[in-house]
Design a protein around this motif. Sequence first.
Motif, PDB file in Angstrom:
ATOM      1  N   LEU A 229      77.269  59.703 113.396  1.00 25.65           N
ATOM      2  CA  LEU A 229      76.442  58.640 113.076  1.00 25.65           C
ATOM      3  C   LEU A 229      77.261  57.049 114.074  1.00 25.65           C
ATOM      4  O   LEU A 229      76.781  56.505 115.197  1.00 25.65           O
ATOM      5  CB  LEU A 229      75.515  58.028 112.352  1.00 25.65           C
ATOM      6  CG  LEU A 229      74.815  56.940 112.154  1.00 25.65           C
ATOM      7  CD1 LEU A 229      73.263  58.031 113.009  1.00 25.65           C
ATOM      8  CD2 LEU A 229      73.965  57.185 110.860  1.00 25.65           C
ATOM      9  N   MET A 230      78.379  57.006 113.183  1.00 24.26           N
ATOM     10  CA  MET A 230      78.996  55.427 113.981  1.00 24.26           C
ATOM     11  C   MET A 230      79.708  55.230 114.941  1.00 24.26           C
ATOM     12  O   MET A 230      79.262  54.670 115.995  1.00 24.26           O
ATOM     13  CB  MET A 230      79.675  54.721 112.196  1.00 24.26           C
ATOM     14  CG  MET A 230      79.311  54.287 111.735  1.00 24.26           C
ATOM     15  SD  MET A 230      77.735  53.602 111.082  1.00 24.26           S
ATOM     16  CE  MET A 230      75.972  54.926 111.878  1.00 24.26           C
ATOM     17  N   THR A 231      79.859  56.685 115.954  1.00 20.15           N
ATOM     18  CA  THR A 231      80.309  56.726 116.709  1.00 20.15           C
ATOM     19  C   THR A 231      79.304  56.791 117.972  1.00 20.15           C
ATOM     20  O   THR A 231      79.309  56.265 119.273  1.00 20.15           O
ATOM     21  CB  THR A 231      80.991  58.391 117.201  1.00 20.15           C
ATOM     22  OG1 THR A 231      82.061  58.579 116.524  1.00 20.15           O
ATOM     23  CG2 THR A 231      81.612  58.830 118.951  1.00 20.15           C
ATOM     24  N   LEU A 232      78.502  57.507 117.736  1.00 23.03           N
ATOM     25  CA  LEU A 232      76.586  57.120 119.038  1.00 23.03           C
ATOM     26  C   LEU A 232      76.691  55.832 118.888  1.00 23.03           C
ATOM     27  O   LEU A 232      76.468  54.979 120.175  1.00 23.03           O
ATOM     28  CB  LEU A 232      75.906  57.720 118.371  1.00 23.03           C
ATOM     29  CG  LEU A 232      75.890  59.619 118.315  1.00 23.03           C
ATOM     30  CD1 LEU A 232      74.772  59.810 117.539  1.00 23.03           C
ATOM     31  CD2 LEU A 232      76.069  59.947 119.604  1.00 23.03           C
ATOM     32  N   LEU A 283      71.716  46.031 120.106  1.00 21.27           N
ATOM     33  CA  LEU A 283      71.687  45.583 119.138  1.00 21.27           C
ATOM     34  C   LEU A 283      70.640  45.218 118.649  1.00 21.27           C
ATOM     35  O   LEU A 283      69.397  44.488 118.029  1.00 21.27           O
ATOM     36  CB  LEU A 283      72.691  44.616 118.689  1.00 21.27           C
ATOM     37  CG  LEU A 283      74.176  45.259 119.000  1.00 21.27           C
ATOM     38  CD1 LEU A 283      75.539  43.876 118.969  1.00 21.27           C
ATOM     39  CD2 LEU A 283      74.436  46.023 117.433  1.00 21.27           C
ATOM     40  N   ALA A 284      69.843  44.592 119.918  1.00 14.16           N
ATOM     41  CA  ALA A 284      68.359  44.614 120.090  1.00 14.16           C
ATOM     42  C   ALA A 284      67.485  45.024 120.018  1.00 14.16           C
ATOM     43  O   ALA A 284      67.149  46.147 119.182  1.00 14.16           O
ATOM     44  CB  ALA A 284      68.553  43.456 121.771  1.00 14.16           C
ATOM     45  N   PRO A 335      67.071  51.780 119.896  1.00 15.60           N
ATOM     46  CA  PRO A 335      68.535  52.436 118.904  1.00 15.60           C
ATOM     47  C   PRO A 335      68.906  51.520 118.061  1.00 15.60           C
ATOM     48  O   PRO A 335      69.865  52.003 117.323  1.00 15.60           O
ATOM     49  CB  PRO A 335      69.452  52.094 119.732  1.00 15.60           C
ATOM     50  CG  PRO A 335      68.053  52.423 121.475  1.00 15.60           C
ATOM     51  CD  PRO A 335      67.398  51.761 121.221  1.00 15.60           C
ATOM     52  N   SER A 336      68.659  50.323 118.468  1.00 13.35           N
ATOM     53  CA  SER A 336      70.009  49.598 116.441  1.00 13.35           C
ATOM     54  C   SER A 336      68.969  49.935 115.623  1.00 13.35           C
ATOM     55  O   SER A 336      69.387  50.097 114.100  1.00 13.35           O
ATOM     56  CB  SER A 336      69.217  47.909 116.753  1.00 13.35           C
ATOM     57  OG  SER A 336      68.270  47.388 116.519  1.00 13.35           O
ATOM     58  N   TYR A 337      67.317  50.250 115.466  1.00 14.74           N
ATOM     59  CA  TYR A 337      66.814  50.439 114.087  1.00 14.74           C
ATOM     60  C   TYR A 337      67.177  52.028 113.705  1.00 14.74           C
ATOM     61  O   TYR A 337      67.979  52.100 112.122  1.00 14.74           O
ATOM     62  CB  TYR A 337      65.333  50.724 114.721  1.00 14.74           C
ATOM     63  CG  TYR A 337      64.739  51.634 113.162  1.00 14.74           C
ATOM     64  CD1 TYR A 337      64.334  50.990 112.817  1.00 14.74           C
ATOM     65  CD2 TYR A 337      64.275  52.487 113.385  1.00 14.74           C
ATOM     66  CE1 TYR A 337      63.248  50.935 111.649  1.00 14.74           C
ATOM     67  CE2 TYR A 337      63.410  53.502 112.678  1.00 14.74           C
ATOM     68  CZ  TYR A 337      63.378  52.531 111.528  1.00 14.74           C
ATOM     69  OH  TYR A 337      62.419  53.222 110.462  1.00 14.74           O
ATOM     70  N   SER A 338      67.594  52.802 114.901  1.00 16.14           N
ATOM     71  CA  SER A 338      68.484  53.806 114.665  1.00 16.14           C
ATOM     72  C   SER A 338      69.448  53.729 114.354  1.00 16.14           C
ATOM     73  O   SER A 338      70.603  54.380 112.659  1.00 16.14           O
ATOM     74  CB  SER A 338      68.204  54.762 115.445  1.00 16.14           C
ATOM     75  OG  SER A 338      67.504  55.013 116.397  1.00 16.14           O
ATOM     76  N   PHE A 339      70.167  53.583 114.702  1.00 15.64           N
ATOM     77  CA  PHE A 339      72.064  53.441 113.947  1.00 15.64           C
ATOM     78  C   PHE A 339      71.836  52.705 112.515  1.00 15.64           C
ATOM     79  O   PHE A 339      72.845  53.028 111.465  1.00 15.64           O
ATOM     80  CB  PHE A 339      73.074  52.161 114.537  1.00 15.64           C
ATOM     81  CG  PHE A 339      72.764  53.055 116.560  1.00 15.64           C
ATOM     82  CD1 PHE A 339      73.147  54.578 116.621  1.00 15.64           C
ATOM     83  CD2 PHE A 339      72.872  51.740 117.211  1.00 15.64           C
ATOM     84  CE1 PHE A 339      73.461  54.821 118.090  1.00 15.64           C
ATOM     85  CE2 PHE A 339      73.248  52.138 118.356  1.00 15.64           C
ATOM     86  CZ  PHE A 339      73.431  53.507 119.244  1.00 15.64           C
ATOM     87  N   ILE A 340      70.852  51.963 112.200  1.00 20.26           N
ATOM     88  CA  ILE A 340      70.911  51.146 111.244  1.00 20.26           C
ATOM     89  C   ILE A 340      70.298  52.311 109.995  1.00 20.26           C
ATOM     90  O   ILE A 340      70.295  52.121 108.880  1.00 20.26           O
ATOM     91  CB  ILE A 340      70.445  49.516 110.758  1.00 20.26           C
ATOM     92  CG1 ILE A 340      71.144  49.043 111.631  1.00 20.26           C
ATOM     93  CG2 ILE A 340      69.898  49.122 109.579  1.00 20.26           C
ATOM     94  CD1 ILE A 340      70.509  47.188 111.872  1.00 20.26           C
TER      95      ILE A 340
END
Length: 793
Positions: A229-232, A283-284, A335-340
């Motif tokens: 997940l963090m690689t992505l 990030l945005a 994406p930033s929502y998904s990563f978090i």
Amino acid sequence: METSNNLGYDTSHNKTKMSPQYIALVSVFLVLFILAYVLLKEDFKDFITWWLALLALGIGFLPLTGFMFSKFHDNGYLFSKPLGIAVSGYLVWFLSSIRIIKFSSVTCILVVILCFGINIFLFLKSKEELRKNLLSETKIKTMLKEEVLFLLFFLIWTYIRGFKPEAYGTEKFMDYGFMNVMMRSDYMPPKDLWFSGSTINYYYVGQYMATFLTKLTFLKANIGYNLMLMTLAAFGFVLPYSLVYNVIKNHFTEQGNGNKKEKKYFYLFSAFGGVLSGIGVSLASNMHFPLYYWFLPILRTLLGVDIDKGYWFPDSTRYIGYNPDTADKTIHEFPSYSFILGDLHAHVINIMFILTVVGILYAFMLHRKSKLNNLQREARIYPSVKEELLCPHILVIGFFIGLFHTTNFWDFPIYYVVAGAIILFSNLIFYQFSKKAIWITALQGIYIMAIAKITALPFSLNFDQISTEIMLTVSRTPFYQLIILWGLPVVLVAGLFIELMQSNTKQKVLSKISSQEPIEETKMCKMGFWKNFMYGLNTSELFILTLGLCAVGLVLIPEIIYVKDIYSGDYKRANTMFKLTYQAFILFGVSIGFIFIKFFKTRNFRWQKKFGIITFLLFLCSTWYCVVSVKAWYGNIFDTAGYKGLDAAAFLEEKMPDDYMAVNWLNDNVMGTPVVLESNGDSYSDHERISMATGLPTVLGWYVHEWLWRGDTTVLEERAGDIQTIYTAEDNLLVNSLIDKYKIEYIYIGKLEQDKYVTLNHDLLKGLGEIVFESPSTPEKNYESYLVKIDPK
């Protein structure tokens, strides 16, 4: 040794001057390693092992990437990592699908070594110029810098994830369960952990890629889940950075503007634009965040209205249909929502692959540009049809489009169209808008589709298509909500389009043709406005404008049509909007860096300065979303005492201690994939915690998910009734017949089973076989937890 770069400024260095730079880079790596050791604690070894595997894949596939991205300043180094994952992972998947090899750590390593060997062969057989370019001191230094950037973001995200590592809530049970069942699988497709006796009828190859890396590194799924997940998340920044760096650099090169003093700063503009695109993608947020987090609370304060309920970070992904409440509820994540949030879902895993495809498409455009320039020196001999079809970029695009059919199906048609648009525009310019451009593009489109279908064939043969139907949209988004969510990027794309329209006058085009391009002025005059406009764009402008317009189209499509699935009523177009606008956000994010740099560096009109400043400030406001969301979801990440580690399953010990002990017993003592019965439940519930954490299939899992995958509720209801009968019946023969029907080897009885089946028959269940696990009883417990191994007949 290179003495100058494409921008014309001096880059020559002798070994003495280079040494301090290498020392500095090595020092940065050491600092990051020390920081990782301090922050990640006992997870440091797993983190480094994973990173080294990605590093090896990147280096191992550099010859292939360097050949395809030869016009990039870094030979596309960062793209070699996802390319290596995709190619080697697919090869293992394909060979295990046709049962030539088993899916194991050893076979993963052997296939990777084979791929490395092929890359070495390509390197040795390539032209000397390409080999020198790949190993030049300048390129090596650039690749080391980019590796530092990747490691930095990978470390930051991994540390953050350690504050909330659990695979618990939203889609995590499914994603983590997919990984666990594949960790136990010898062959593909894997068994469906929530529908015993069948294989997974969903797009599972994305989670397979995570499992492939987990097996390659000899780690367990509970660690591999979070590292993937963090690689992505790291890829979400560095891949747009690398791509847009090259887009801007080549833009300046083709423009040929700026004096000698300015040109030496072009690389800074390129790097800054790359950073903006990295931020824009990873990030945005959309403009819902600054509006509801800052602007409206300030307005309420000024007006003396106290109705602020606070801001919760998922609000930006659930706006249409929720605020205000209507009968048209949609999803518009990014994406930033998904990563978090931490779901390792199909659309998230595919981010690294779709960004790679976008990068390959730009590399293809540069390749076409180079060929077009060479036509002036080679008597205008165009490539043969065979050469056009066997172009490496076309072949690899076809492979990835086919891969999308297995990872996240929505990306299959989306990027087939995006690729088609870019290839078409490139061919129109290459073939001077002749009919040949159309039929060559058509042939390439057919060829890409054929490669895609062949790539996905092992998956398609074992997959029952989920029934869908295209419907006209009835409920549409209010205009003001469209503006809030997508107004900023759409306005930026529109601004770029207007600027290009104003800049590319026919006189400028004719001037460009007379000095650079192999096309007659008389023919150009007959082309018409739009052909003149396109021909007046440089490669970077055409590329970014195409991406931006495709993104606008993806936003508009759900307002016209939607794909009908099992979700109906208020949620009928939710999935369509979710999948299309997610990709629109990524394409917008990639475009943003170039647009801002173009407006800041090359202002041809008065309006550009004000336009650039206003939009840039709004964009900066949206980037704070990540900071607010991380704090809301993970807490105070600056307090290292809150770091919990990377174990995705550790939450069971606290939340479900009896189930946790049963899971550990099963993982320690049971090989293969025997059926373990547990109670079934609704989607997103705690039911299926045993199958999720072990990868052992059960009779029926999350109801709505299986409904989506199977498209039939009749068989689901039958299984749900049979499960209830097994747990509650008095008839031993009936229970045994159902056990035989589903080939059940273990039955688990825990708190959830006893809560759901109040008439649960303990005596009958305990008499079915040996109790191989039983949790200790305590005065506080009003239930039993035990595991029965069914006696063989």
